[in-house]
Design an enzyme around this catalytic site. Sequence first.
Site, mmCIF file in Angstrom:
data_model
loop_
_atom_site.group_PDB
_atom_site.id
_atom_site.type_symbol
_atom_site.label_atom_id
_atom_site.label_comp_id
_atom_site.label_asym_id
_atom_site.label_seq_id
_atom_site.Cartn_x
_atom_site.Cartn_y
_atom_site.Cartn_z
ATOM 1 N N ASP A 1 -16.524 2.370 -150.003
ATOM 2 C CA ASP A 1 -15.092 2.663 -149.932
ATOM 3 C C ASP A 1 -14.394 2.434 -151.266
ATOM 4 O O ASP A 1 -14.956 1.857 -152.190
ATOM 5 C CB ASP A 1 -14.429 1.852 -148.804
ATOM 6 C CG ASP A 1 -14.952 0.416 -148.713
ATOM 7 O OD1 ASP A 1 -15.533 -0.077 -149.706
ATOM 8 O OD2 ASP A 1 -14.778 -0.211 -147.659
ATOM 9 N N ASN B 1 -11.505 -8.466 -138.128
ATOM 10 C CA ASN B 1 -11.214 -7.644 -136.947
ATOM 11 C C ASN B 1 -12.399 -6.762 -136.558
ATOM 12 O O ASN B 1 -12.251 -5.856 -135.752
ATOM 13 C CB ASN B 1 -9.971 -6.773 -137.206
ATOM 14 C CG ASN B 1 -10.166 -5.837 -138.395
ATOM 15 O OD1 ASN B 1 -11.236 -5.765 -138.979
ATOM 16 N ND2 ASN B 1 -9.106 -5.106 -138.753
ATOM 17 N N HIS C 1 -14.012 -4.755 -138.603
ATOM 18 C CA HIS C 1 -14.169 -3.502 -139.362
ATOM 19 C C HIS C 1 -15.459 -3.514 -140.177
ATOM 20 O O HIS C 1 -15.936 -4.570 -140.592
ATOM 21 C CB HIS C 1 -12.931 -3.153 -140.196
ATOM 22 C CG HIS C 1 -12.721 -3.938 -141.450
ATOM 23 N ND1 HIS C 1 -11.470 -4.175 -141.971
ATOM 24 C CD2 HIS C 1 -13.574 -4.541 -142.313
ATOM 25 C CE1 HIS C 1 -11.581 -4.873 -143.095
ATOM 26 N NE2 HIS C 1 -12.837 -5.109 -143.317
ATOM 27 N N GLU D 1 -11.366 0.704 -139.431
ATOM 28 C CA GLU D 1 -10.613 -0.305 -138.680
ATOM 29 C C GLU D 1 -10.806 -0.072 -137.182
ATOM 30 O O GLU D 1 -11.292 0.986 -136.769
ATOM 31 C CB GLU D 1 -9.125 -0.199 -139.052
ATOM 32 C CG GLU D 1 -8.823 -0.395 -140.543
ATOM 33 C CD GLU D 1 -8.892 -1.848 -141.008
ATOM 34 O OE1 GLU D 1 -9.473 -2.696 -140.297
ATOM 35 O OE2 GLU D 1 -8.375 -2.129 -142.109
HETATM 36 C C1 F6R Z 1 -16.087 -3.707 -148.657
HETATM 37 C C2 F6R Z 1 -15.833 -3.359 -147.265
HETATM 38 C C3 F6R Z 1 -15.234 -4.302 -146.280
HETATM 39 C C4 F6R Z 1 -15.691 -5.744 -146.446
HETATM 40 C C5 F6R Z 1 -15.030 -6.641 -145.403
HETATM 41 C C6 F6R Z 1 -15.343 -8.107 -145.657
HETATM 42 O O1 F6R Z 1 -16.659 -2.617 -149.369
HETATM 43 O O2 F6R Z 1 -16.097 -2.261 -146.919
HETATM 44 O O3 F6R Z 1 -15.537 -3.870 -144.985
HETATM 45 O O4 F6R Z 1 -17.084 -5.806 -146.317
HETATM 46 O O5 F6R Z 1 -13.642 -6.474 -145.436
HETATM 47 O O6 F6R Z 1 -14.739 -8.498 -146.851
HETATM 48 P P1 F6R Z 1 -15.053 -9.896 -147.532
HETATM 49 O O7 F6R Z 1 -16.475 -9.840 -147.956
HETATM 50 O O8 F6R Z 1 -14.132 -9.982 -148.709
HETATM 51 O O9 F6R Z 1 -14.820 -10.934 -146.493
#
Ligand code: F6R
Length: 251
Positions: A76, A145, A147, A152
Site C-alpha cells: 500500500d 481493527n 485490517h 479496513e
Molecule cells: C502496512 C500495512 C498495515 C500494517 C498495520 C499494522 O503496509 O499494510 O496493514 O501492517 O496497520 O501496522 P503496525 O505494524 O505499524 O502496527
Amino acid sequence: MTVETESNSINVAIFSTAEEASREVARRIAGAVNRRPDGVLGLATGGTPVTAYQALIGMYRDGKVDFSNIRTFNLDEYIGLPPDHPQSFRHFMDQQLFQSINVDPERTFVPDGLASDVAQACSQYEAMIRDAGGIDLQLLGIGHNGHIAFNEPGSAADSRTRQVALTDETIENNARFFESIDQVPRHAITMGIGTILEAREIVLLALGEGKAEAVAKMVHGPITEQHPASLLRRHRNVTAVLDAAAARRLA
Ligand code: F6R
C-alpha cells in the site's frame, strides 16, 4: 522457542520475544528467496516489520541471501505523498530495507501515491503483479481493527488493488509517524484482499499485547469481512508469527 499449532487453517508460530518472532520472519523471507532467487516478494510497512527487515539485512550481510534477482511489491501507499516524503511507504522501504540489500531498485514496486489516474494505476499494479508471475511470499501486519494492508473492516473478500478511505482509528494509529494528525493522509492505494489471497504463501507478523485481540479474532472468530484478517483462513498456506504478548488471547 516455537509452538506450532494448526487452527482453522492458520498455522500459528509463537515466540517468547518480538526479536525472536522477527528473526523467524526474516528466515522465512530469506528461505523463499533462496528457493526462488528470481521470485516475487510482497512486503509491508509499519512499525511491526522493522526488526524483521533488520534481521534480513543481517542475513544479507552474512552472505546468506541474495536479492539481486527478486522483485518486490508493497501492499500500500498513502495518496498524496511523494515518494521522497519521509512518511511515504516508498521512503520507508528505501530506508528500512532496500538501501541496505542488493535488490535492484527498478524491481521494487510500491503503489504510486501521486498517480493522476488512480483507478488506472491500480489496475496497472495488478497487471504488474500478474506479469511477474504472482507473489511467492506476502508479508502482512495486522491492524487493531483486523485490517490487512489498508483493507479496513467491510472490505470485500474479493477486492482488488484500489483507492480506499482510511478509518478514523487507522488515522489515529498512524498519527504517531507524523508531526500532527492533520498531516495523516485520508486515502490510500491498497492491494485488495483478493490480491493478497492469491499469494502462494502468506506470513503475518503481529507483535505486542495491543494486537492480541485482533489476532484472537483472526484465529478464533467468525470468518467475516468485518474482520478482514479472518479471511486469511480461506488461504491454504498462512502462518501467523507472533510474540507471546500478541498470542496472549489465543485458546
Ligand atoms: C502496512 C500495512 C498495515 C500494517 C498495520 C499494522 O503496509 O499494510 O496493514 O501492517 O496497520 O501496522 P503496525 O505494524 O505499524 O502496527
